[in-house]
Motif scaffolding. Structure first.
Motif, PDB file in Angstrom:
ATOM      1  N   THR A  76       0.861  -1.332   0.078  1.00 48.72           N
ATOM      2  CA  THR A  76      -0.023  -0.098  -0.029  1.00 48.72           C
ATOM      3  C   THR A  76       0.893   1.333  -0.018  1.00 48.72           C
ATOM      4  O   THR A  76       0.612   2.162  -0.782  1.00 48.72           O
ATOM      5  CB  THR A  76      -1.039  -0.063   1.165  1.00 48.72           C
ATOM      6  OG1 THR A  76      -1.794  -1.111   1.160  1.00 48.72           O
ATOM      7  CG2 THR A  76      -1.832   1.260   1.337  1.00 48.72           C
ATOM      8  N   ASP A 210      -4.810   0.645  -5.545  1.00 48.73           N
ATOM      9  CA  ASP A 210      -3.379   0.917  -5.407  1.00 48.73           C
ATOM     10  C   ASP A 210      -2.423  -0.373  -5.827  1.00 48.73           C
ATOM     11  O   ASP A 210      -1.451  -0.258  -6.255  1.00 48.73           O
ATOM     12  CB  ASP A 210      -3.032   1.340  -3.851  1.00 48.73           C
ATOM     13  CG  ASP A 210      -3.557   0.179  -2.710  1.00 48.73           C
ATOM     14  OD1 ASP A 210      -4.138  -0.537  -3.281  1.00 48.73           O
ATOM     15  OD2 ASP A 210      -3.326   0.406  -2.093  1.00 48.73           O
ATOM     16  N   HIS A 211      -3.021  -1.472  -5.440  1.00 52.89           N
ATOM     17  CA  HIS A 211      -2.672  -2.818  -5.923  1.00 52.89           C
ATOM     18  C   HIS A 211      -3.820  -3.834  -5.854  1.00 52.89           C
ATOM     19  O   HIS A 211      -4.788  -3.627  -5.245  1.00 52.89           O
ATOM     20  CB  HIS A 211      -1.600  -3.308  -5.089  1.00 52.89           C
ATOM     21  CG  HIS A 211      -1.814  -3.533  -3.736  1.00 52.89           C
ATOM     22  ND1 HIS A 211      -2.743  -4.384  -3.141  1.00 52.89           N
ATOM     23  CD2 HIS A 211      -1.564  -2.376  -2.601  1.00 52.89           C
ATOM     24  CE1 HIS A 211      -2.936  -4.125  -1.883  1.00 52.89           C
ATOM     25  NE2 HIS A 211      -2.689  -2.898  -1.345  1.00 52.89           N
TER      26      HIS A 211
HETATM   27 ZN   LIG Z   1      -3.047  -1.480  -0.427  1.00 54.68          ZN
END
Ligand SMILES: [Zn+2]
Length: 228
Positions: A76, A210-211
């Motif tokens: 993150t 974010d991922h």
């Molecule tokens: Zn994350």
């Protein structure tokens, strides 16, 4: 394919903010779509991958433009630092939250604020503290559902006074880690996003992951653009 390094340059181009150091490029279709709106909201959704978006597409029927973006990290903190700076992790050097305390104010939201664009950041307490912008809302709440609910309410409130607002929703990632029902998290997330959309006007909204979820091999996240 575009990448998360392109989000900050795209925002800088829309807001007419100078972003002196970046690895990315503005995404022309998004700049074109959002250029004429008075306000901009960036929503970062923790653990939101493109596969997950495809599976649960019907929850995100906001009539937005969706493009896939290459992720830069499965974690993150470096991923959010990339989204907000347009720099690859090895160039921004923010791998843990404590690193951000010593780095330059190079995020697009801080640069916007310095350049006279009223800006707000709404995040969990430790992350939010790092930002030197007009308004910072620090959310401290263990329960993932309550946390996202507080983020949503703070976002709607802050966006009324700000030109550029950044917020970070966490329910998806928290539900994966706790082995809870992902569809329930998606539904709560989509309801919160719909509330933000309903309460916005003359606003461009960008929503990105974010991922992806940590068990996914392909690091590709959706970037959704809406004109409200
Ligand atoms: Zn994350």
């Amino acid at each position: 394919m575009y990448s998360l390094i392109d989000v900050a340059p795209t925002i800088a181009s829309i807001l007419h903010v100078s972003l002196p150091k970046t690895d990315g490029v503005p995404i022309p279709a998004i700049v074109r779509d959002l250029n004429d709106y008075n306000k901009l909201i960036l929503i970062i959704v923790d653990g939101f991958g493109l596969n997950l978006y495809e599976i649960f597409k019907h929850y995100f029927n906001f009539n937005g433009m969706v493009i896939g973006c290459k992720g830069v990290s499965m974690h993150t903190t470096p991923a959010i630092a990339t989204i907000l700076t347009g720099l690859y992790p090895h160039n921004h050097g923010v791998f843990e939250t404590r690193h951000a305390y010593t780095s330059d104010p190079i995020s697009v939201v801080e640069l916007a604020s310095i350049q006279g664009i009223i800006s707000a950041v709404i995040m969990e307490k430790i992350g939010a503290k790092l930002f030197r912008v007009d308004q910072v809302v620090e959310v401290e709440e263990e329960d993932a559902i309550k946390y996202d609910h507080q983020i949503k309410n703070a976002l709607i409130k802050a966006a009324q006074k700000s030109v550029f607002t950044v917020a970070h929703f966490r329910i998806l990632d928290r539900f994966y880690h706790d082995n809870k029902n992902i569809e329930e998290a998606v539904e709560i997330l989509s309801m919160n996003l719909k509330d933000v959309i309903i309460c916005s006007k003359d606003t461009g909204i960008m929503i990105c992951g974010d991922h992806p979820p940590h068990n996914e091999k392909n690091n590709i996240v959706p970037l959704i653009t809406l004109c409200i």
